[in-house]
Design an enzyme around this catalytic site. Structure first.
Site, PDB file in Angstrom:
ATOM      1  N   HIS A 105      38.589  44.249  31.688  1.00  0.00           N
ATOM      2  CA  HIS A 105      37.906  44.391  32.978  1.00  0.00           C
ATOM      3  C   HIS A 105      36.397  44.591  32.782  1.00  0.00           C
ATOM      4  CE1 HIS A 105      37.702  46.133  37.205  1.00  0.00           C
ATOM      5  NE2 HIS A 105      36.666  46.762  36.674  1.00  0.00           N
ATOM      6  N   GLU A 106      36.038  45.468  31.857  1.00  0.00           N
ATOM      7  CA  GLU A 106      34.605  45.744  31.643  1.00  0.00           C
ATOM      8  C   GLU A 106      33.886  44.545  31.032  1.00  0.00           C
ATOM      9  OE1 GLU A 106      33.675  48.155  33.229  1.00  0.00           O
ATOM     10  OE2 GLU A 106      35.465  49.412  33.336  1.00  0.00           O
ATOM     11  N   HIS A 122      33.952  42.959  41.168  1.00  0.00           N
ATOM     12  CA  HIS A 122      35.296  43.370  41.575  1.00  0.00           C
ATOM     13  C   HIS A 122      35.834  42.366  42.579  1.00  0.00           C
ATOM     14  CE1 HIS A 122      34.245  47.681  40.296  1.00  0.00           C
ATOM     15  NE2 HIS A 122      35.051  47.139  39.400  1.00  0.00           N
TER      16      HIS A 122
END
Ligand code: ARG
Ligand code: ZN
Ligand code: CA
Length: 316
Positions: free
Chosen positions: A225-226, A235
């Site tokens: 995700h990062e 997002h």
């Protein structure tokens, strides 16, 4: 601030005017009244020849594909990774095997070889992406500390504050493993930020394939995700109610999803689409996220082309 925004808008406007061949037909409307003649000519041509819009859309699709193949498929981007471990306890001093397990997860998730990729519902099978970027662990730096938590203001990235400065941050992805605190699993710097703080931070407890104690964030997806953010992905809910992530093939989400939502989960936003809760850029549990979309891949590709914000990475 207003002035800067205004000049940025003007610059965009000028750039668009100079690149009318590459502007998609549906993006021309906002520019027609601004005296950019090439756009008026185009609008007139589109009126005369409806097939031009189709052709231009094909060119646009080709451009996108060429961009991907040029750099993300044939170019085979390999990103060298430096991991900076800051520890007080032995648990925080994560093992090399732990670190390598995280690199392996990144390689799987960014190359569609993750074992749960086949769980993507058929509704999204046409847009699920093999991003095609790989990661190679180059160095691990370790430093002992007295700090119990590091927060989210980049102290861990500064030797002068007891942390570790990044190594070659314009050519290597730096990942810090430390205790962040405050319930934060990880955070990233988007492209365009200062190189002195470039990279991602992942809490040591959620770094790589970890133990049951780290459930439901034990599968290394915090880093996936990062790294998504580090590669310019927003997002999926656009950080607002029914917000935009600037990606067209991801549905509009109401807000962040948590846990592992039952499929199908409907959005209440306009059109009530089925949400892509299994996207890495949502907030579900690690086992609930297993795909990037082609639109996200395009956004990623754009930062690695010549002139892109991360062109310097993955150069042989
Ligand atoms: N920046 C997010 C947070 O700290 C990371 C969410 C990652 N999600 C996950 N399932 N690992 O809240
Ligand atoms: Zn995030
Ligand atoms: Ca979207």
């Amino acid at each position: 601030m207003k002035k800067i925004l205004f000049s940025a808008t003007m610059l965009l406007f000028l750039v668009s005017c100079n690149n009318e061949e590459t502007t998609a037909p549906n993006e021309t409307s906002k520019l027609t009244e601004r005296g950019c003649a090439s756009h008026e000519v185009l609008q007139e041509q589109l009126k005369q020849n409806p097939e031009l819009a189709i052709k231009m859309n094909q060119i646009e699709a080709f451009t996108e594909k060429a961009m991907l193949e040029g750099r993300l498929v044939n170019g085979k981007i390999e990103i060298p990774v430096v991991v900076n471990v800051l520890y007080r306890t032995t648990a925080e001093n994560i093992s090399l095997a732990q670190i390598q397990s995280q690199i392996d997860v990144l390689n799987e998730d960014f190359n569609a070889t993750n074992s749960d990729f086949n769980q993507v519902p058929s509704l999204f099978s046409g847009v699920k992406a093999n991003v095609g970027i790989s990661f190679v662990l180059e160095t691990v730096n370790r430093k002992v500390t007295k700090k119990t938590s590091w927060g989210t203001r980049d102290a861990m990235k500064k030797t002068s504050r007891g942390g570790l400065d990044p190594t070659s941050p314009t050519t290597k992805l730096n990942i810090w493993a430390c205790t962040i605190g405050g319930g934060i699993l990880g955070y990233a710097q988007f492209p365009g930020g200062p190189s002195a703080t470039d990279g991602i931070v992942v809490d040591s407890k959620y770094f790589g394939l970890s133990s049951a104690a780290s459930y439901p964030y034990n599968l290394g997806r915090t880093a996936t995700h990062e790294v998504g953010h580090w590669m310019n992905l927003r997002h999926i809910w656009g950080d607002a109610t029914c917000g935009s992530d600037l990606v067209s093939d991801t549905p509009t989400h109401n807000t962040a999803n948590y846990g592992v939502p039952a499929y199908p989960h409907y959005s209440t936003c306009s059109g009530t689409p089925v949400e892509m809760t299994m996207n890495y850029m949502d907030y579900t549990d690690d086992r609930g996220m297993y795909m990037f979309s082609n639109g996200q891949k395009s956004r990623i590709a754009a930062i690695f082309v010549s002139g892109g914000a991360r062109f310097s990475f993955g150069q042989p």
